[in-house]
Design a protein around this motif. Sequence first.
Motif, PDB file in Angstrom:
ATOM      1  N   LEU A  29       2.652  19.954 -16.123  1.00  0.00           N
ATOM      2  CA  LEU A  29       3.443  19.034 -16.941  1.00  0.00           C
ATOM      3  C   LEU A  29       2.751  18.830 -18.284  1.00  0.00           C
ATOM      4  O   LEU A  29       1.583  18.435 -18.339  1.00  0.00           O
ATOM      5  CB  LEU A  29       3.604  17.685 -16.232  1.00  0.00           C
ATOM      6  N   PHE A  30       3.490  19.110 -19.349  1.00  0.00           N
ATOM      7  CA  PHE A  30       2.997  18.891 -20.708  1.00  0.00           C
ATOM      8  C   PHE A  30       3.950  17.916 -21.374  1.00  0.00           C
ATOM      9  O   PHE A  30       5.031  18.292 -21.814  1.00  0.00           O
ATOM     10  CB  PHE A  30       2.956  20.201 -21.498  1.00  0.00           C
ATOM     11  N   SER A  31       3.563  16.660 -21.435  1.00  0.00           N
ATOM     12  CA  SER A  31       4.418  15.631 -21.999  1.00  0.00           C
ATOM     13  C   SER A  31       3.803  15.087 -23.281  1.00  0.00           C
ATOM     14  O   SER A  31       2.701  14.528 -23.258  1.00  0.00           O
ATOM     15  CB  SER A  31       4.607  14.501 -20.983  1.00  0.00           C
ATOM     16  N   SER A  63       8.772  16.925 -25.433  1.00  0.00           N
ATOM     17  CA  SER A  63       8.273  16.218 -26.609  1.00  0.00           C
ATOM     18  C   SER A  63       9.474  15.756 -27.430  1.00  0.00           C
ATOM     19  O   SER A  63      10.602  16.152 -27.160  1.00  0.00           O
ATOM     20  CB  SER A  63       7.372  17.116 -27.458  1.00  0.00           C
ATOM     21  N   PRO A  64       9.229  14.936 -28.455  1.00  0.00           N
ATOM     22  CA  PRO A  64      10.322  14.617 -29.378  1.00  0.00           C
ATOM     23  C   PRO A  64      10.797  15.895 -30.067  1.00  0.00           C
ATOM     24  O   PRO A  64      10.052  16.861 -30.183  1.00  0.00           O
ATOM     25  CB  PRO A  64       9.678  13.668 -30.393  1.00  0.00           C
ATOM     26  N   PHE A  65      12.040  15.889 -30.495  1.00  0.00           N
ATOM     27  CA  PHE A  65      12.609  17.047 -31.185  1.00  0.00           C
ATOM     28  C   PHE A  65      12.478  16.841 -32.685  1.00  0.00           C
ATOM     29  O   PHE A  65      13.038  15.919 -33.255  1.00  0.00           O
ATOM     30  CB  PHE A  65      14.072  17.232 -30.806  1.00  0.00           C
ATOM     31  N   TYR A  66      11.685  17.709 -33.294  1.00  0.00           N
ATOM     32  CA  TYR A  66      11.511  17.688 -34.745  1.00  0.00           C
ATOM     33  C   TYR A  66      12.260  18.888 -35.305  1.00  0.00           C
ATOM     34  O   TYR A  66      12.035  20.015 -34.886  1.00  0.00           O
ATOM     35  CB  TYR A  66      10.030  17.808 -35.120  1.00  0.00           C
ATOM     36  N   ASN A 120      10.007  22.834 -39.447  1.00  0.00           N
ATOM     37  CA  ASN A 120       9.281  23.978 -38.909  1.00  0.00           C
ATOM     38  C   ASN A 120       7.838  23.669 -38.518  1.00  0.00           C
ATOM     39  O   ASN A 120       7.239  24.439 -37.786  1.00  0.00           O
ATOM     40  CB  ASN A 120       9.288  25.137 -39.913  1.00  0.00           C
ATOM     41  N   GLY A 121       7.253  22.587 -38.996  1.00  0.00           N
ATOM     42  CA  GLY A 121       5.866  22.265 -38.667  1.00  0.00           C
ATOM     43  C   GLY A 121       5.707  21.910 -37.205  1.00  0.00           C
ATOM     44  O   GLY A 121       5.567  22.765 -36.335  1.00  0.00           O
ATOM     45  N   ARG A 122       5.740  20.624 -36.914  1.00  0.00           N
ATOM     46  CA  ARG A 122       5.585  20.164 -35.532  1.00  0.00           C
ATOM     47  C   ARG A 122       6.736  20.636 -34.651  1.00  0.00           C
ATOM     48  O   ARG A 122       6.553  20.849 -33.461  1.00  0.00           O
ATOM     49  CB  ARG A 122       5.499  18.641 -35.504  1.00  0.00           C
ATOM     50  N   CYS A 130      14.707  14.596 -28.266  1.00  0.00           N
ATOM     51  CA  CYS A 130      14.054  15.190 -27.113  1.00  0.00           C
ATOM     52  C   CYS A 130      14.146  16.711 -27.189  1.00  0.00           C
ATOM     53  O   CYS A 130      15.178  17.257 -27.581  1.00  0.00           O
ATOM     54  CB  CYS A 130      14.748  14.694 -25.844  1.00  0.00           C
ATOM     55  N   GLN A 131      13.068  17.367 -26.829  1.00  0.00           N
ATOM     56  CA  GLN A 131      13.128  18.807 -26.604  1.00  0.00           C
ATOM     57  C   GLN A 131      12.397  19.107 -25.303  1.00  0.00           C
ATOM     58  O   GLN A 131      11.360  18.513 -25.005  1.00  0.00           O
ATOM     59  CB  GLN A 131      12.605  19.619 -27.773  1.00  0.00           C
TER      60      GLN A 131
END
Length: 114
Positions: A30-32, A63-66, A69-71, A104-105
């Motif tokens: 799990l990678f949160s 993770s959050p959806f950004y 292109n960076g994060r 969210c992604q």
Amino acid sequence: ENSKITAYNVSAGQLTEDYIRPQSDTVIHLFSNVLDIIEFERHNIASILNSDMSHNHILVCVSPFYQENGRGALMDEFGNMLRSMRCEYKLEKHTDDWKNPFSCQVRIFVSAYY
């Protein structure tokens, strides 16, 4: 009941293959909210996972959806490092895409031979 959960309080760069010695054939990782952190040492984890062909690995990454292109690209960059895995599931929701006040992604990567 028979599952064993192990948590480590070390940085990703300090992880070694000794930390990941699964006792079962299938391992869920799990990678949160870490893969979008620029300083997170994803290369080390990818290297460890790529070297283990004797287990079925399932990675659940959230993770959050950004949209930039960076994060925003870091989760896919991590997926591209996983030579022995494929992306089985992908979800991206920006705050404008649904009623919820958050983004969210999600990516689920599985061993290619799973």
